[in-house]
Design a protein around this motif. Sequence first.
Motif, PDB file in Angstrom:
ATOM      1  N   ASN A  36      92.930  76.652 111.391  1.00 21.90           N
ATOM      2  CA  ASN A  36      93.965  76.239 110.440  1.00 21.90           C
ATOM      3  C   ASN A  36      94.662  74.968 110.941  1.00 21.90           C
ATOM      4  OD1 ASN A  36      96.878  76.288 109.332  1.00 21.90           O
ATOM      5  ND2 ASN A  36      95.877  77.849 108.097  1.00 21.90           N
ATOM      6  N   GLU A  37      94.825  73.989 110.041  1.00 20.09           N
ATOM      7  CA  GLU A  37      95.507  72.737 110.392  1.00 20.09           C
ATOM      8  C   GLU A  37      96.705  72.484 109.477  1.00 20.09           C
ATOM      9  OE1 GLU A  37      92.389  69.655 112.268  1.00 20.09           O
ATOM     10  OE2 GLU A  37      91.898  70.147 110.169  1.00 20.09           O
ATOM     11  N   SER A  38      97.346  73.561 109.022  1.00 19.61           N
ATOM     12  CA  SER A  38      98.437  73.403 108.056  1.00 19.61           C
ATOM     13  C   SER A  38      99.711  72.814 108.661  1.00 19.61           C
ATOM     14  CB  SER A  38      98.766  74.755 107.405  1.00 19.61           C
ATOM     15  OG  SER A  38      99.232  75.684 108.362  1.00 19.61           O
ATOM     16  N   ALA A  39      99.766  72.708 109.978  1.00 14.54           N
ATOM     17  CA  ALA A  39     100.945  72.122 110.625  1.00 14.54           C
ATOM     18  C   ALA A  39     100.788  70.608 110.766  1.00 14.54           C
ATOM     19  CB  ALA A  39     101.167  72.764 111.987  1.00 14.54           C
ATOM     20  N   ASN A  40     100.126  69.979 109.794  1.00 11.71           N
ATOM     21  CA  ASN A  40      99.853  68.551 109.894  1.00 11.71           C
ATOM     22  C   ASN A  40     100.873  67.682 109.156  1.00 11.71           C
ATOM     23  OD1 ASN A  40      99.198  68.983 107.218  1.00 11.71           O
ATOM     24  ND2 ASN A  40      96.991  68.728 107.489  1.00 11.71           N
ATOM     25  N   PHE A  44      91.092  74.500  96.917  1.00 14.80           N
ATOM     26  CA  PHE A  44      91.818  74.523  95.651  1.00 14.80           C
ATOM     27  C   PHE A  44      92.575  73.218  95.477  1.00 14.80           C
ATOM     28  CE2 PHE A  44      94.662  76.458  98.761  1.00 14.80           C
ATOM     29  CZ  PHE A  44      95.905  75.914  98.490  1.00 14.80           C
ATOM     30  N   ILE A  45      92.778  72.862  94.212  1.00 15.13           N
ATOM     31  CA  ILE A  45      93.563  71.680  93.863  1.00 15.13           C
ATOM     32  C   ILE A  45      94.872  72.165  93.260  1.00 15.13           C
ATOM     33  CG2 ILE A  45      93.685  69.605  92.440  1.00 15.13           C
ATOM     34  CD1 ILE A  45      90.616  69.500  92.547  1.00 15.13           C
ATOM     35  N   ASN A  46      95.973  71.731  93.820  1.00 14.46           N
ATOM     36  CA  ASN A  46      97.294  72.150  93.350  1.00 14.46           C
ATOM     37  C   ASN A  46      97.605  71.513  91.992  1.00 14.46           C
ATOM     38  OD1 ASN A  46      98.667  73.814  95.547  1.00 14.46           O
ATOM     39  ND2 ASN A  46      97.957  72.041  96.736  1.00 14.46           N
ATOM     40  N   LEU A  47      97.929  72.361  91.026  1.00 12.15           N
ATOM     41  CA  LEU A  47      98.269  71.886  89.687  1.00 12.15           C
ATOM     42  C   LEU A  47      99.743  71.526  89.568  1.00 12.15           C
ATOM     43  CD1 LEU A  47      96.237  74.508  87.628  1.00 12.15           C
ATOM     44  CD2 LEU A  47      95.604  72.136  88.103  1.00 12.15           C
ATOM     45  N   VAL A  48     100.550  72.054  90.481  1.00 11.55           N
ATOM     46  CA  VAL A  48     101.986  71.768  90.544  1.00 11.55           C
ATOM     47  C   VAL A  48     102.370  71.681  92.019  1.00 11.55           C
ATOM     48  CG1 VAL A  48     102.528  72.933  88.362  1.00 11.55           C
ATOM     49  CG2 VAL A  48     102.584  74.234  90.504  1.00 11.55           C
ATOM     50  N   ASP A  49     103.623  71.378  92.287  1.00  6.78           N
ATOM     51  CA  ASP A  49     104.094  71.395  93.672  1.00  6.78           C
ATOM     52  C   ASP A  49     104.192  72.839  94.147  1.00  6.78           C
ATOM     53  OD1 ASP A  49     104.276  68.641  93.620  1.00  6.78           O
ATOM     54  OD2 ASP A  49     106.429  68.597  93.235  1.00  6.78           O
ATOM     55  N   ASN A  50     103.414  73.175  95.167  1.00 10.23           N
ATOM     56  CA  ASN A  50     103.394  74.539  95.711  1.00 10.23           C
ATOM     57  C   ASN A  50     103.817  74.531  97.179  1.00 10.23           C
ATOM     58  OD1 ASN A  50     102.392  76.016  93.388  1.00 10.23           O
ATOM     59  ND2 ASN A  50     100.411  75.042  93.733  1.00 10.23           N
ATOM     60  N   SER A  51     105.013  74.059  97.427  1.00 11.99           N
ATOM     61  CA  SER A  51     105.476  73.923  98.803  1.00 11.99           C
ATOM     62  C   SER A  51     105.570  75.264  99.528  1.00 11.99           C
ATOM     63  CB  SER A  51     106.840  73.220  98.840  1.00 11.99           C
ATOM     64  OG  SER A  51     107.805  73.952  98.104  1.00 11.99           O
ATOM     65  N   ARG A  52     105.639  76.371  98.761  1.00 10.96           N
ATOM     66  CA  ARG A  52     105.692  77.687  99.404  1.00 10.96           C
ATOM     67  C   ARG A  52     104.405  77.997 100.167  1.00 10.96           C
ATOM     68  NH1 ARG A  52     104.634  78.480  94.070  1.00 10.96           N
ATOM     69  NH2 ARG A  52     102.991  79.954  93.439  1.00 10.96           N
ATOM     70  N   LEU A  53     103.350  77.230  99.894  1.00  7.36           N
ATOM     71  CA  LEU A  53     102.075  77.427 100.584  1.00  7.36           C
ATOM     72  C   LEU A  53     101.990  76.633 101.876  1.00  7.36           C
ATOM     73  CD1 LEU A  53      99.597  77.228  97.549  1.00  7.36           C
ATOM     74  CD2 LEU A  53     100.701  79.252  98.523  1.00  7.36           C
ATOM     75  N   ASP A  54     103.013  75.824 102.150  1.00  9.15           N
ATOM     76  CA  ASP A  54     103.007  74.993 103.354  1.00  9.15           C
ATOM     77  C   ASP A  54     103.203  75.837 104.605  1.00  9.15           C
ATOM     78  OD1 ASP A  54     102.812  72.950 101.550  1.00  9.15           O
ATOM     79  OD2 ASP A  54     104.860  72.216 101.830  1.00  9.15           O
ATOM     80  N   GLY A  55     102.732  75.314 105.717  1.00 12.25           N
ATOM     81  CA  GLY A  55     102.963  75.970 106.990  1.00 12.25           C
ATOM     82  C   GLY A  55     104.336  75.634 107.544  1.00 12.25           C
ATOM     83  N   GLY A  82     100.237  78.025 107.003  1.00 15.39           N
ATOM     84  CA  GLY A  82     100.129  77.816 105.566  1.00 15.39           C
ATOM     85  C   GLY A  82      98.691  77.556 105.158  1.00 15.39           C
ATOM     86  N   TYR A  83      98.544  76.870 104.043  1.00 14.27           N
ATOM     87  CA  TYR A  83      97.228  76.498 103.543  1.00 14.27           C
ATOM     88  C   TYR A  83      97.039  75.010 103.809  1.00 14.27           C
ATOM     89  CZ  TYR A  83      97.104  81.064 101.323  1.00 14.27           C
ATOM     90  OH  TYR A  83      97.107  82.418 101.105  1.00 14.27           O
ATOM     91  N   THR A  84      95.963  74.680 104.516  1.00 13.61           N
ATOM     92  CA  THR A  84      95.771  73.321 105.009  1.00 13.61           C
ATOM     93  C   THR A  84      95.479  72.317 103.906  1.00 13.61           C
ATOM     94  OG1 THR A  84      94.900  74.194 107.096  1.00 13.61           O
ATOM     95  CG2 THR A  84      94.433  71.881 106.582  1.00 13.61           C
ATOM     96  N   VAL A  85      96.390  71.375 103.728  1.00 16.71           N
ATOM     97  CA  VAL A  85      96.161  70.240 102.827  1.00 16.71           C
ATOM     98  C   VAL A  85      95.344  69.208 103.593  1.00 16.71           C
ATOM     99  CG1 VAL A  85      97.248  68.351 101.559  1.00 16.71           C
ATOM    100  CG2 VAL A  85      98.289  70.634 101.540  1.00 16.71           C
ATOM    101  N   PHE A  86      94.262  68.708 102.948  1.00 12.38           N
ATOM    102  CA  PHE A  86      93.416  67.743 103.650  1.00 12.38           C
ATOM    103  C   PHE A  86      93.026  66.556 102.781  1.00 12.38           C
ATOM    104  CE2 PHE A  86      90.604  70.723 101.605  1.00 12.38           C
ATOM    105  CZ  PHE A  86      89.487  69.986 101.218  1.00 12.38           C
ATOM    106  N   GLY A  87      93.625  66.444 101.600  1.00 10.47           N
ATOM    107  CA  GLY A  87      93.307  65.310 100.748  1.00 10.47           C
ATOM    108  C   GLY A  87      94.101  65.340  99.459  1.00 10.47           C
TER     109      GLY A  87
END
Length: 207
Positions: A99-103, A128-139, A145-150
């Motif tokens: 997991n790299e969600s602390a990026n 998955f592609i976020n359709l709205v701001d889902n900051s609750r998924l952040d680490g 959390g769920y790793t954002v990578f792009g």
Amino acid sequence: MTRLSLLKSLAATLLACLSCFASALSENPRVVLETDLGDVELVLYADKAPKTVENFLAYIDSGFYNGTIFHRVIPGFMAQGGGYTFDFQEKPTRDAIANESANGLSNARGTIAMARTNDPDSATSQFFINLVDNSRLDGSANKAGYTVFGKVLLGMAVVQQIAAEPRGQYASFPDAPNTPVRILKARRADSASDANPTTDSIGGNSQ
């Protein structure tokens, strides 16, 4: 400072910002997802999530995503794909990644992140592609959390169109579009074929 000097200073700052933006795009890889509803171009943040981007590109380069579908689409939340064929057969994957969600990247609208199970280090191929701001998924310091990578660079309207597709026909996959939306081909944007571009848990091994 005179007005002319101020304008020159602002112009120089703007040019520097544009240069940095262009540099970031050139240094970070881009991929194109050619879907039944149109193309989605992504820029990947290799500098922020190196292992995740390396893993995603390995799937891209192997042709793994070709023929997979968006099997879990929840309007107002996200569109998930990258694991099942059009007849809902789960594809065998590579080993899970760390997991790299602390990026420092947030699950903002238009970003792409890795799906996983409750195990933070269980992400494989599904994204998955976020359709709205889902900051609750952040680490955070207290939880993974769920790793954002792009992020979607071009084609967010296509993603929204996927989200608007009727769903509910398949009992085992109630959030899958009734007419499967396939990734016909996933490729690097700088490849030769680029000449004509036309609930809170997001499981990686379940629906």
